[in-house]
Design a protein around this motif. Structure first.
Motif, PDB file in Angstrom:
ATOM      1  N   VAL A  25       0.833  -1.204   0.000  1.00 18.23           N
ATOM      2  CA  VAL A  25       0.000   0.000   0.000  1.00 18.23           C
ATOM      3  C   VAL A  25       0.875   1.265   0.000  1.00 18.23           C
ATOM      4  CG1 VAL A  25      -1.812   1.255   1.224  1.00 18.23           C
ATOM      5  CG2 VAL A  25      -1.848  -1.245   1.184  1.00 18.23           C
ATOM      6  N   LEU A  28       1.773   3.275  -3.127  1.00 15.79           N
ATOM      7  CA  LEU A  28       0.832   4.293  -3.616  1.00 15.79           C
ATOM      8  C   LEU A  28       1.047   5.631  -2.919  1.00 15.79           C
ATOM      9  CD1 LEU A  28      -1.967   1.714  -3.888  1.00 15.79           C
ATOM     10  CD2 LEU A  28      -1.352   3.196  -5.784  1.00 15.79           C
ATOM     11  N   ARG A  29       1.590   5.596  -1.709  1.00 14.58           N
ATOM     12  CA  ARG A  29       1.988   6.850  -1.037  1.00 14.58           C
ATOM     13  C   ARG A  29       3.151   7.486  -1.787  1.00 14.58           C
ATOM     14  NH1 ARG A  29      -1.633   8.609   1.092  1.00 14.58           N
ATOM     15  NH2 ARG A  29      -2.642   7.617   2.835  1.00 14.58           N
ATOM     16  N   TRP A  58      -9.181   6.060 -10.280  1.00 14.24           N
ATOM     17  CA  TRP A  58      -8.746   4.663 -10.178  1.00 14.24           C
ATOM     18  C   TRP A  58      -7.231   4.573 -10.142  1.00 14.24           C
ATOM     19  CZ3 TRP A  58      -5.670   3.278 -14.256  1.00 14.24           C
ATOM     20  CH2 TRP A  58      -5.834   3.983 -15.461  1.00 14.24           C
ATOM     21  N   HIS A  59      -6.747   3.452  -9.622  1.00 13.19           N
ATOM     22  CA  HIS A  59      -5.321   3.095  -9.633  1.00 13.19           C
ATOM     23  C   HIS A  59      -5.186   1.650 -10.105  1.00 13.19           C
ATOM     24  CE1 HIS A  59      -3.715   6.380  -7.146  1.00 13.19           C
ATOM     25  NE2 HIS A  59      -4.488   6.079  -6.144  1.00 13.19           N
TER      26      HIS A  59
ATOM     27  N   ASP B  15      -7.739   8.424   8.588  1.00 12.40           N
ATOM     28  CA  ASP B  15      -7.870   7.976   7.192  1.00 12.40           C
ATOM     29  C   ASP B  15      -8.193   9.157   6.276  1.00 12.40           C
ATOM     30  OD1 ASP B  15      -7.386   5.286   7.742  1.00 12.40           O
ATOM     31  OD2 ASP B  15      -9.510   4.861   8.116  1.00 12.40           O
ATOM     32  N   ASN B  23      -8.674   9.169   2.337  1.00 12.32           N
ATOM     33  CA  ASN B  23      -7.689   9.257   1.260  1.00 12.32           C
ATOM     34  C   ASN B  23      -7.732   8.003   0.379  1.00 12.32           C
ATOM     35  OD1 ASN B  23      -4.598   8.467   0.524  1.00 12.32           O
ATOM     36  ND2 ASN B  23      -4.992  10.649   0.270  1.00 12.32           N
ATOM     37  N   ASN B  24      -7.530   8.215  -0.915  1.00 12.78           N
ATOM     38  CA  ASN B  24      -7.641   7.081  -1.849  1.00 12.78           C
ATOM     39  C   ASN B  24      -6.695   5.938  -1.487  1.00 12.78           C
ATOM     40  OD1 ASN B  24      -5.100   7.420  -3.769  1.00 12.78           O
ATOM     41  ND2 ASN B  24      -5.939   9.488  -3.485  1.00 12.78           N
ATOM     42  N   VAL B  25      -5.529   6.235  -0.969  1.00 12.05           N
ATOM     43  CA  VAL B  25      -4.585   5.165  -0.614  1.00 12.05           C
ATOM     44  C   VAL B  25      -5.100   4.358   0.577  1.00 12.05           C
ATOM     45  CG1 VAL B  25      -2.207   4.642   0.047  1.00 12.05           C
ATOM     46  CG2 VAL B  25      -2.666   6.528  -1.537  1.00 12.05           C
ATOM     47  N   GLN B  26      -5.783   5.023   1.490  1.00 11.15           N
ATOM     48  CA  GLN B  26      -6.273   4.334   2.687  1.00 11.15           C
ATOM     49  C   GLN B  26      -7.318   3.274   2.366  1.00 11.15           C
ATOM     50  OE1 GLN B  26      -3.615   5.175   4.447  1.00 11.15           O
ATOM     51  NE2 GLN B  26      -4.961   4.917   6.204  1.00 11.15           N
ATOM     52  N   LEU B  28      -6.980   1.056   0.304  1.00 16.62           N
ATOM     53  CA  LEU B  28      -6.231  -0.190   0.176  1.00 16.62           C
ATOM     54  C   LEU B  28      -5.832  -0.751   1.541  1.00 16.62           C
ATOM     55  CD1 LEU B  28      -4.419   1.076  -2.932  1.00 16.62           C
ATOM     56  CD2 LEU B  28      -5.607  -1.107  -2.884  1.00 16.62           C
ATOM     57  N   ARG B  29      -5.719   0.127   2.529  1.00 18.21           N
ATOM     58  CA  ARG B  29      -5.520  -0.344   3.911  1.00 18.21           C
ATOM     59  C   ARG B  29      -6.763  -1.084   4.401  1.00 18.21           C
ATOM     60  NH1 ARG B  29      -1.077  -0.997   4.559  1.00 18.21           N
ATOM     61  NH2 ARG B  29       0.450   0.634   4.572  1.00 18.21           N
ATOM     62  N   LEU B  30      -7.936  -0.556   4.041  1.00 24.12           N
ATOM     63  CA  LEU B  30      -9.170  -1.217   4.446  1.00 24.12           C
ATOM     64  C   LEU B  30      -9.255  -2.606   3.809  1.00 24.12           C
ATOM     65  CD1 LEU B  30     -11.592   1.838   4.026  1.00 24.12           C
ATOM     66  CD2 LEU B  30     -10.323   1.172   6.075  1.00 24.12           C
ATOM     67  N   ILE B  61      -8.053  -0.587  -8.332  1.00 17.48           N
ATOM     68  CA  ILE B  61      -9.147  -0.062  -7.518  1.00 17.48           C
ATOM     69  C   ILE B  61      -9.801   1.083  -8.255  1.00 17.48           C
ATOM     70  CG2 ILE B  61      -7.562   1.438  -6.211  1.00 17.48           C
ATOM     71  CD1 ILE B  61      -9.514   0.931  -3.779  1.00 17.48           C
TER      72      ILE B  61
ATOM     73  N   ARG C  12      -5.036  -2.465  13.383  1.00 18.38           N
ATOM     74  CA  ARG C  12      -4.898  -2.830  11.977  1.00 18.38           C
ATOM     75  C   ARG C  12      -3.610  -3.632  11.834  1.00 18.38           C
ATOM     76  NH1 ARG C  12      -6.745   2.588   8.596  1.00 18.38           N
ATOM     77  NH2 ARG C  12      -8.958   2.394   9.121  1.00 18.38           N
TER      78      ARG C  12
END
Lengths: 148, 148, 148, 148
Positions: A25, A28-29, A58-59, B15, B23-26, B28-30, B61, C12
């Motif tokens: 993840v 992506l940061r 999207w990514h 988040d 945030n869009n990156v977060q 992916l954490r979920l 995503i 998490r």
């Protein structure tokens, strides 16, 4: 093809997860910071496409090699893969800086949409921004998994 | 089709980014936490596909709606979209729990590869794991951007 | 002494760092979410001390035991250690929920200052907020390192 | 007094929270990276105090000014505030690099304990490490809240 934009993005020790590698993840940061620097650079002194809002729609990212924290930054190459009426797509390659090595850690692509937050709706890509973006156009991202 | 696995994943205030949205990156954490819970649940009491290592080889995503922090968790539906000799792919839908609403915030897909860390090479999907995964097979992820 | 506020804060998987334990910085993330839930709960239906802004002016945290990711949340006990004209201090204990164990992972304290963002200056604690906070007053945080 | 160690630590856009400032917890991430670089530098070519394990036993941090993301890094000054038989304490000042400004954003202190992970117990500070640390000794951290 023009050369891609090159951002040197420092790692943080905390980018590693319990497996001792930079967490998937967190890549992506790294891309996020490459975008912040790169889009600002592309906008230059002209009317910025960033002045209104931009949202990620999207990514896609494909991992190629494990990455471990080190003091040296990673290099993120970034270029435009598509421009359309309401936004644009960016391609990236995450790799070692030239003086560090030649490993490619990931390739990725992001879809961005221009958004007018005040009016709460997408907005059109201004003509001058389209010109800026087309000057940074590059090849399609060489994803392997799409061939599965 | 079997029902997807349902994980309720709590948000954190952090988040949200400077735009005041998750945030869009977060996202992916979920998904990461949904995988941790879901794969463990699927493995059940049998020999686990998790006993050896699993690595993420790619993510896609697509964002559908902005999400703001709230005490209520998001619901992540997760299912298997493909099984092959060296791994499997997962589809996800991030949405509101039933008692909260019916907004879909994102759809996503992850490619996972089984990896033998001791031997430093991919490993074969065991037959019993294939059976487990096929019991959770579901539809392709309805990405819109692929149709661009 | 009144009972402290009890927040159950989920972990998490990514809270763990390369040493395989919940990273020391992430404990402060857990406290952040305890504050978000706790201050909202204390404010209740009355005029909220949160309506204006609150900023963190200091933190102290002392680690007591290593913590590893598990599906069970941690319990954060939270209480007021001081109330003054411009803000208040909170004490915390991070521990296992009753049905999980009795390990204390950390104790901590945070100084909060009320801030008027529009006027860009600290603001006075309203009288009703002082009453609310005093109803949640508790013991000093039993830091050991202060005795060094 | 010797000069403190100076680390230049880059910010990330994501360090900002929904209030549009670098989040208070993220300051501790910046200190983490200053420690990683600084302790490695201090260890030099000699037997490293890092060879065995080191764990954080406490942190105190006091915020002095809000910080917003910018491409320029922050400067973290780091020095030793105490050395004892089982570890040492570090002081920090987070401020602008000389060519950026002279704002101090935070002061902080961390207690570190040497730990033998194999034996699962604290270990003694080696004599050579004590010498190294004493060469980096500096003033007490000027916390204001302790005077409350």
């Amino acid at each position: 093809m023009p050369e891609p934009f090159v951002a040197l993005v420092p790692l943080r020790w905390s980018d590693m997860d319990a497996y001792g590698h930079v967490n998937n993840v967190q890549y992506l940061r790294l891309l996020e910071d490459a975008r912040v620097v790169g889009l600002d650079s592309w906008a230059g002194d002209g009317p910025s496409m960033l002045e209104g809002g931009i949202v990620v729609s999207w990514h896609s990212i494909e991992y190629r090699a494990p990455l471990t924290y080190r003091p040296a930054p990673v290099r993120v190459d970034m270029w435009v893969t598509r421009t359309h009426g309401a936004g644009f797509d960016l391609g990236y390659r995450v790799l070692d800086p030239e003086d560090v090595g030649d490993t490619v850690y990931a390739v990725a692509e992001t879809g961005l949409v221009l958004y007018d937050f005040a009016a709460a709706r997408p907005r059109r890509l201004p003509a001058d921004a389209r010109g800026t973006l087309e000057a940074h156009a590059g090849d399609p991202v060489p994803f392997r998994w799409r061939d599965r």
